[in-house]
Design a protein around this motif. Sequence first.
Motif, PDB file in Angstrom:
ATOM      1  N   THR A 108       0.785  -1.137   0.003  1.00  0.00           N
ATOM      2  CA  THR A 108       0.081  -0.056   0.038  1.00  0.00           C
ATOM      3  C   THR A 108       0.741   1.291   0.042  1.00  0.00           C
ATOM      4  OG1 THR A 108      -0.162  -0.122   2.559  1.00  0.00           O
ATOM      5  CG2 THR A 108      -1.846  -1.174   1.110  1.00  0.00           C
ATOM      6  N   TRP A 109       2.008   1.107   0.719  1.00  0.00           N
ATOM      7  CA  TRP A 109       2.866   2.220   0.653  1.00  0.00           C
ATOM      8  C   TRP A 109       3.453   2.828  -0.753  1.00  0.00           C
ATOM      9  CZ3 TRP A 109       3.327  -2.140   3.039  1.00  0.00           C
ATOM     10  CH2 TRP A 109       4.230  -3.200   2.820  1.00  0.00           C
ATOM     11  N   GLU A 110       3.105   1.829  -1.847  1.00  0.00           N
ATOM     12  CA  GLU A 110       3.520   2.287  -3.187  1.00  0.00           C
ATOM     13  C   GLU A 110       2.546   2.974  -3.936  1.00  0.00           C
ATOM     14  OE1 GLU A 110       6.460   1.998  -4.462  1.00  0.00           O
ATOM     15  OE2 GLU A 110       7.433   0.783  -2.514  1.00  0.00           O
ATOM     16  N   LYS A 111       1.221   3.136  -3.337  1.00  0.00           N
ATOM     17  CA  LYS A 111       0.206   3.807  -4.059  1.00  0.00           C
ATOM     18  C   LYS A 111       0.362   5.201  -4.120  1.00  0.00           C
ATOM     19  CE  LYS A 111      -4.025   2.541  -2.691  1.00  0.00           C
ATOM     20  NZ  LYS A 111      -4.988   2.316  -1.756  1.00  0.00           N
ATOM     21  N   LEU A 112       0.002   5.952  -5.081  1.00  0.00           N
ATOM     22  CA  LEU A 112       0.255   7.490  -5.149  1.00  0.00           C
ATOM     23  C   LEU A 112      -1.256   8.046  -5.013  1.00  0.00           C
ATOM     24  CD1 LEU A 112       2.714   7.554  -8.196  1.00  0.00           C
ATOM     25  CD2 LEU A 112       3.061   8.335  -5.733  1.00  0.00           C
ATOM     26  N   ASP A 113      -1.904   7.509  -3.857  1.00  0.00           N
ATOM     27  CA  ASP A 113      -3.546   8.055  -3.629  1.00  0.00           C
ATOM     28  C   ASP A 113      -3.470   9.536  -3.313  1.00  0.00           C
ATOM     29  OD1 ASP A 113      -1.828   7.164  -1.454  1.00  0.00           O
ATOM     30  OD2 ASP A 113      -3.788   6.375  -0.353  1.00  0.00           O
ATOM     31  N   ARG A 114      -2.372   9.987  -2.903  1.00  0.00           N
ATOM     32  CA  ARG A 114      -2.570  11.528  -2.405  1.00  0.00           C
ATOM     33  C   ARG A 114      -1.810  12.414  -3.519  1.00  0.00           C
ATOM     34  NH1 ARG A 114      -2.268  11.380   4.286  1.00  0.00           N
ATOM     35  NH2 ARG A 114      -3.828   9.759   4.567  1.00  0.00           N
ATOM     36  N   ILE A 115      -1.562  12.059  -4.642  1.00  0.00           N
ATOM     37  CA  ILE A 115      -0.819  12.828  -5.341  1.00  0.00           C
ATOM     38  C   ILE A 115      -1.384  14.228  -5.736  1.00  0.00           C
ATOM     39  CG2 ILE A 115      -1.796  11.861  -7.544  1.00  0.00           C
ATOM     40  CD1 ILE A 115       1.903  12.603  -7.147  1.00  0.00           C
ATOM     41  N   ASP A 116      -2.795  14.336  -6.046  1.00  0.00           N
ATOM     42  CA  ASP A 116      -3.571  15.336  -6.182  1.00  0.00           C
ATOM     43  C   ASP A 116      -3.310  16.626  -5.228  1.00  0.00           C
ATOM     44  OD1 ASP A 116      -4.286  14.581  -8.702  1.00  0.00           O
ATOM     45  OD2 ASP A 116      -6.396  13.893  -7.860  1.00  0.00           O
ATOM     46  N   ALA A 117      -3.128  15.924  -3.811  1.00  0.00           N
ATOM     47  CA  ALA A 117      -3.357  16.807  -2.512  1.00  0.00           C
ATOM     48  C   ALA A 117      -1.944  17.153  -2.437  1.00  0.00           C
ATOM     49  CB  ALA A 117      -3.573  16.082  -1.418  1.00  0.00           C
ATOM     50  N   VAL A 118      -0.770  16.698  -2.984  1.00  0.00           N
ATOM     51  CA  VAL A 118       0.636  17.185  -2.799  1.00  0.00           C
ATOM     52  C   VAL A 118       0.715  18.044  -3.938  1.00  0.00           C
ATOM     53  CG1 VAL A 118       2.955  16.188  -3.441  1.00  0.00           C
ATOM     54  CG2 VAL A 118       1.438  14.837  -2.027  1.00  0.00           C
ATOM     55  N   LYS A 119       0.189  17.887  -5.132  1.00  0.00           N
ATOM     56  CA  LYS A 119       0.236  18.686  -6.228  1.00  0.00           C
ATOM     57  C   LYS A 119      -0.424  20.091  -5.996  1.00  0.00           C
ATOM     58  CE  LYS A 119       0.844  15.660 -10.265  1.00  0.00           C
ATOM     59  NZ  LYS A 119       0.190  15.180 -11.524  1.00  0.00           N
ATOM     60  N   ALA A 120      -1.407  20.004  -5.203  1.00  0.00           N
ATOM     61  CA  ALA A 120      -1.979  21.365  -4.869  1.00  0.00           C
ATOM     62  C   ALA A 120      -1.481  22.057  -3.846  1.00  0.00           C
ATOM     63  CB  ALA A 120      -3.584  21.040  -4.268  1.00  0.00           C
ATOM     64  N   LYS A 121      -0.720  21.307  -2.822  1.00  0.00           N
ATOM     65  CA  LYS A 121      -0.090  21.834  -1.831  1.00  0.00           C
ATOM     66  C   LYS A 121       1.228  22.730  -2.232  1.00  0.00           C
ATOM     67  CE  LYS A 121       0.254  22.159   2.837  1.00  0.00           C
ATOM     68  NZ  LYS A 121      -0.668  22.755   3.536  1.00  0.00           N
ATOM     69  N   PHE A 122       1.786  22.091  -3.423  1.00  0.00           N
ATOM     70  CA  PHE A 122       3.258  22.873  -3.753  1.00  0.00           C
ATOM     71  C   PHE A 122       2.719  23.541  -5.178  1.00  0.00           C
ATOM     72  CE2 PHE A 122       4.842  19.502  -1.091  1.00  0.00           C
ATOM     73  CZ  PHE A 122       5.758  20.204  -0.703  1.00  0.00           C
ATOM     74  N   GLY A 123       1.794  23.732  -5.595  1.00  0.00           N
ATOM     75  CA  GLY A 123       1.117  24.538  -6.557  1.00  0.00           C
ATOM     76  C   GLY A 123       1.665  23.874  -7.788  1.00  0.00           C
ATOM     77  N   LEU A 124       1.831  22.627  -8.144  1.00  0.00           N
ATOM     78  CA  LEU A 124       1.878  21.990  -9.250  1.00  0.00           C
ATOM     79  C   LEU A 124       0.932  21.602 -10.292  1.00  0.00           C
ATOM     80  CD1 LEU A 124       4.750  19.786  -7.687  1.00  0.00           C
ATOM     81  CD2 LEU A 124       5.173  21.710  -8.922  1.00  0.00           C
TER      82      LEU A 124
END
Length: 426
Positions: A410-426
């Motif tokens: 499960t630690w290989e999932k990118l299930d929070r990728i949208d949240a990370v991009k939003a946090k960093f303005g990407l």
Amino acid sequence: MHYLFTSESVSEGHPDKVSDQISDAILDNMLAQDEHAHVACETLCTTGQVVIAGEVSCKGWVDIQQIVRKTIAEIGYTKAEYKFEAESCGILTALHAQSQDINMGVSREVAEEQGAGDQGMMFGYATDETDNFMPLTLDLAHTLVYTLARIRKEGKQMLYLRPDSKSQVTIEYDAVSDRDGKPCGQRPVRIDTIVLSTQHDEGVTPEMIKKDIIEILLPRVATRDSRYGHLLHAFLEDKDAKLLVNPTGNFVIGGPHGDTGLTGRKIIVDTYGGRGAHGGGAFSGKDPSKVDRSAAYAARWIAKHLVAAGVAHEVLVQVSYAIGVAEPVSLYVNTYGTAQVKASDAEIAQKVSELFDLRPAAIIRDLKLTQPIYEETAKYGHVGRTNEVVKKTFFDADGKSFEREVELFTWEKLDRIDAVKAKFGL
């Protein structure tokens, strides 16, 4: 600037990996009956003997003998001539109850306040040099011994193969900079050296094995995995490249008969092949309340998100804990100067702390770590693997089998990728 870097891997038949798989198989069978089981299980295996020791707290009951023999048989130690064989080896069990002093620091009435099972620091790492965000040296080293094991188990080619094997891959890299001269990672240029040592039947020479590796193993890896294809084809044509096969000349005696195996002695093979860093704590045989395991998985989860989101080309994450305390003592991020956002590494770490809850209970919840998912991690690496849902079979206290559907890696999932991009303005 060009440089060489090396990583190694070992097969599931390596004695240390035999021990890891036994420890994690016992852990899985306990978690399958009691998701709150606390397990610290160590295994020693040697000629004709397995010793199990450790501390457990579990409401279920498992048949240790059955689990050990099943695990050894699946690896491939099924012949008496190996001097370590599933049905005939002796098994000594010395498991006892977990220390109440440790349990006091871990268990809480409010689950979210569960304390760390021990002090220590854990690391996670990711790089964009491969599509699974792993160092290419280690990824290829894993693939070579994994494919060799598949050939052995298929029983159609290289019929002399025995379970124990090792690989080592040295790759020539070019340090890469962007248009402004800023570091942005490294680029694999060529494979410089491959070392393969495999246990084999009597009467087989290194020359015979090398011929089969060139004609069977390497083409199979090159054909099935596009990440390595061009590099392996070039390697076979490169007059300066080195392929070293069974360099000692003979590898008949192997496995636990050749070298005593212990749980937790292949921690660099388990993680990043020498890239990044390692806190020193082993993973196998430990339930997820032990942050040696759960926090290391969480750190990989974070590092992979940061690279996949485009925050940096290469990322190292460190998290540290005090025993019995829920909140991490520290969180550290190192992008090796490859950050693609206008933020310092300290600022990136602060944003990470706002995105990911690193209390042990939160990690266990978010990564679903109370599932019996660990035997699969004990061979060919705990990270860089494929997240998937599978069905596994276990046995209850009456010896009856039952199935559980579980989600692996499960630690290989990118299930929070949208949240990370939003946090960093990407």
